[in-house]
Design a protein around this motif. Structure first.
Motif, PDB file in Angstrom:
ATOM      1  N   ARG A  26       0.826  -1.209   0.000  1.00 11.27           N
ATOM      2  CA  ARG A  26       0.000   0.000   0.000  1.00 11.27           C
ATOM      3  C   ARG A  26       0.856   1.254   0.000  1.00 11.27           C
ATOM      4  NH1 ARG A  26      -4.123  -1.252   4.922  1.00 11.27           N
ATOM      5  NH2 ARG A  26      -4.534  -3.436   4.405  1.00 11.27           N
ATOM      6  N   TYR A  27       2.071   1.140   0.493  1.00 10.28           N
ATOM      7  CA  TYR A  27       2.964   2.298   0.624  1.00 10.28           C
ATOM      8  C   TYR A  27       4.338   1.972   0.048  1.00 10.28           C
ATOM      9  CZ  TYR A  27      -0.664   3.044   4.136  1.00 10.28           C
ATOM     10  OH  TYR A  27      -1.867   3.156   4.777  1.00 10.28           O
ATOM     11  N   PRO A  59       7.367   4.861   0.451  1.00 14.92           N
ATOM     12  CA  PRO A  59       7.968   4.955   1.788  1.00 14.92           C
ATOM     13  C   PRO A  59       8.795   3.731   2.159  1.00 14.92           C
ATOM     14  CG  PRO A  59       5.702   5.734   1.861  1.00 14.92           C
ATOM     15  CD  PRO A  59       5.914   5.131   0.498  1.00 14.92           C
ATOM     16  N   THR A 106       6.320   3.315  -8.850  1.00 14.77           N
ATOM     17  CA  THR A 106       5.715   4.650  -8.959  1.00 14.77           C
ATOM     18  C   THR A 106       6.229   5.348 -10.216  1.00 14.77           C
ATOM     19  OG1 THR A 106       7.449   5.592  -7.571  1.00 14.77           O
ATOM     20  CG2 THR A 106       5.445   4.877  -6.468  1.00 14.77           C
TER      21      THR A 106
END
Length: 391
Positions: free
Chosen positions: A7-8, A11, A128
């Motif tokens: 989900r991240y 980070p 990303t």
């Protein structure tokens, strides 16, 4: 756990990068205590730093020649590299002071870092792909903090054995490898299909725009790691002028190098509106001006010179993620990993003579050695301007 990490992804990757790259300057962070204990000189600091850089270059070339960066899962390479890097970094504790063996251990650490930094870039692009400049800015920001982290660890362990911060860096690297392994590979990059990955990595050099970006990156690299190597020496000079304790040295070194993370992240946000090339040019011009002016200002109050070092620390690395984003955008999509590995190998190769000259001449030239860094930013600005890179 894997679902939570996915989900991240950004980070997770940047935190793992911070942990993994704490191995890079782990020796520099404890240098004051290590040198005092073992009777080492500034030339030994240069030797050990050069060993890490040489190992990194060998590792990136290995990735490019074998195609590992594009043929195997990036998360697995990251994990294996983190584990082996942690072991070689910890092993330095047992061999420190033996000029041949300790250099080999630092070479091994650099070799493993080649599976952390370039693969981290590929993971960011894979997870990303939108706003690559901003995303890579966070990644290189964590590389910068990771470089500065040993100085912070030394600051909080003053009075304790120098071995403790080194072992702590190894523990962080292990944690970073496990985080990335739990995250896994991203969905946006295909594997390499070619049989000659090195040729694929070099193929991007046929593009004038990529050559201009690579030239800018090479100039940037001539300055960057030599400056980071010099930071404790430059700060130590100003502390001596102020009559202050060397106990402040690791804290101030962390501040100067670590502020580069703010430069990376700020440059990443600027790149969304002004473009990556604009940010890269601004950083090169700023750091180049400091290369030229800093030694001429050596008579100014020490506090002012320390302030200039902080500004320099921000500018010197702010362009790095933008060069990576520009390179990733122009490299063949099926060979992004190999192309970045080749560019990194050449760039880090240029750090060797810069570090060797500046650290070797420090005892004779003092603050004036920073003049030797100036050709890097000058060449970088010229290279970008020559091809009119504007994206």
């Amino acid at each position: 756990m894997t679902g939570f990490l996915r989900r991240y992804p950004l980070p997770v990757i940047v935190l793992a990068q911070l942990f993994g790259t704490s191995l890079w300057f782990s020796i520099n962070g404890v240098w004051l205590s290590l040198a005092g204990t073992l009777g080492l000189a500034e030339s030994d600091l240069g030797r050990l730093t050069l060993s890490v850089q040489a190992g990194f270059i060998a590792g990136t070339l290995t990735l490019a020649v074998t195609g590992l960066a594009d043929r195997f899962g990036a998360s697995r390479i990251f994990l294996v590299s983190s584990v082996l890097g942690a072991l070689t970094n910890a092993g330095f504790v047992l061999v420190a002071g033996n000029p041949l063996v300790d250099s080999l251990f630092r070479f091994g650490t650099g070799l493993c870092l080649a599976g952390i930094y370039p693969l981290g870039m590929k993971l960011v692009i894979a997870w990303t792909p939108a706003y690559a400049g901003a995303a890579l800015a966070w990644l290189v920001g964590m590389l910068t903090l990771g470089t500065a982290l040993p100085h912070l660890m030394r600051g909080v362990t003053l009075g304790m054995p120098w071995e403790w911060p080194l072992l702590a860096a190894s523990g962080l690297a292990l944690a970073g490898g496990l985080l990335v392994f739990g995250l896994g590979d991203g969905p946006h990059l295909p594997g390499s299909r070619g049989r000659l990955p090195l040729r694929q990595g070099l193929a991007a050099l046929r593009s004038p725009r990529f050559r201009a970006v690579a030239g800018g990156y090479f100039g940037h690299m001539w300055e960057l790691y030599a400056f980071w190597t010099l930071v404790p020496l430059l700060i130590g000079r100003e502390l001596a002028r102020l009559g202050l304790s060397d106990g402040l040295l690791p804290w101030l070194s962390f501040a100067v190098i670590g502020m580069g993370a703010a430069g990376c992240i700020g440059g990443g946000y600027l790149s969304r509106t002004r473009g990556s090339a604009w940010v890269a040019r601004l950083a090169l011009v700023t750091s180049g001006a400091l290369c030229l002016l800093y030694p001429w200002l050596n008579g100014l109050p020490a506090i002012l010179l320390l302030g200039l070092l902080v500004i320099w620390g921000v500018a010197v690395v702010a362009d790095s993620p933008q060069f990576s984003a520009l390179a990733a955008a122009t490299a063949p999509k099926e060979a992004v990993g190999s192309s970045l590995a080749v560019m990194n190998a050449v760039g880090f190769g240029l750090t060797l003579p810069a570090i060797w000259m500046t650290s070797g001449l420090w005892s004779e030239w003092g603050i004036w050695v920073v003049i030797l860094l100036l050709p890097g930013p000058v060449f970088g600005v010229w290279s970008l301007a020559r091809a009119r890179v504007s994206a």
